[in-house]
Design an enzyme around this catalytic site. Structure first.
Site: not given
Ligand code: NAD
Length: 283
Positions: A51, A95, A118
């Site tokens: 990322k 995460q 997200d």
């Protein structure tokens, strides 16, 4: 059979985003993503690295918050709130997984819904379910972009998703429904799975079991999307679909690696740029 080349499509999306970021820079705007990682999950470290690489390439600033496994729920929530309040941060990504003693759901719920790149916050999940503009979680969004890019018509088609996780299966139900597919979702308790998958015009495998989908589970001419990322005993990456045999029956199929994986990262980048535009009143 036509291969759906996620790697190539993701590259194209990243190039377009790079140009968009250059335009934003001319207005003095620099998108920035904050990534929080708690504990030291090995796979997560690889994902986070990928990322950050994508951010670098596009011109998105990137700040990492690495917290050790003794981090408390209060500390995690405190950090998220701080990032919610920081004007220079446009997107926040927590995460997963995080240590089991922490409540990840509460943490997702705390992320400002305009920075929720997200798409895991209940506000965005709810908006997706009623077809309103929102942050769509990156893997299902990547799947939809692939279908669009290859002009695969979804309307009226039988779409079968295997897997009902909050990050892949469930949001994908909404994405496909919003495109007027007839959607069936299967999971570990589903009976007669093969009978259902054989009906699918579009079959999405997101269950996390190496080569689980065999050719006798697939209809001739089906579009097969493989979300799975699994490690074989030899340490190789493998999808949920037995690619070699299923590809002989499918009209379109995604490979692993080089399919949904790169698209997930591209759509994360897309969401960060979108969040930046929202924060600056551009959209
Ligand atoms: P998960 O473990 O949270 O969910 C798996 C789902 O599959 C569950 O709903 C379960 O009921 C269902 N399932 C399990 N065994 C089944 C069976 N035998 N028959 C029918 N259904 C069954 O997994 P997840 O987080 O949704 O991830 C699924 C896979 O996708 C994993 O391989 C993961 O690594 C991969 N993944 C890939 C990306 C990407 O960017 N390509 C992103 C997220 C997840």
């Amino acid at each position: 059979m036509q291969l759906i080349d996620g790697k190539k499509l993701a590259k194209k999306i990243r190039e377009e985003l790079k140009e968009e970021v250059e335009e934003l820079n001319k207005k003095g705007i620099v998108p920035k993503l904050a990534v929080i990682m708690v504990g030291n999950d090995k796979a997560s470290s690889v994902y986070v690295k990928n990322k950050s690489k994508a951010c670098d390439e596009i011109g998105i600033k990137y700040e990492e918050f690495l917290k050790d496994e003794n981090t408390t729920q209060e500390e995690l929530i405190g950090l998220i709130q701080k990032l919610n309040n920081r004007k220079d941060i446009n997107g926040i990504l927590l995460q997963s997984p995080i240590p089991k003693k922490l409540d990840i759901r509460e943490a997702f719920n705390c992320i400002d819904d305009n920075k929720d790149v997200d798409g895991f916050n209940p506000v965005n999940v709810g908006k997706l379910s009623i077809g309103e503009d929102c942050f769509i979680s990156c893997t299902p969004y990547g799947v939809i972009k692939m279908l669009e890019a290859y002009n695969i018509d979804v309307e009226g088609k039988q779409a079968v998703i295997i897997g009902r996780s909050n990050i892949v299966g469930k949001p994908l139900i909404q994405c496909l429904l919003n495109k007027n597919a007839t959607v069936t979702v299967c999971h570990s308790k589903t009976q007669n799975l093969k009978e259902i998958t054989k009906q699918a015009d579009i079959l999405v495998a997101a269950l996390g079991k190496t080569k689980f989908i065999k050719e006798d589970m697939v209809k001739e001419g089906a579009v097969v999307i493989d979300v799975g990322i699994n490690r074989t005993e030899e340490g190789k990456l493998a999808g949920d679909v037995d690619f070699e045999n299923v590809s002989k029956k499918a009209s379109y199929i995604t490979p692993v690696p080089g399919g949904v994986g790169p698209m997930t990262i591209a759509m994360l980048m897309y969401n960060v740029v979108k969040a930046t535009k929202i924060a600056n009143g551009i959209i």
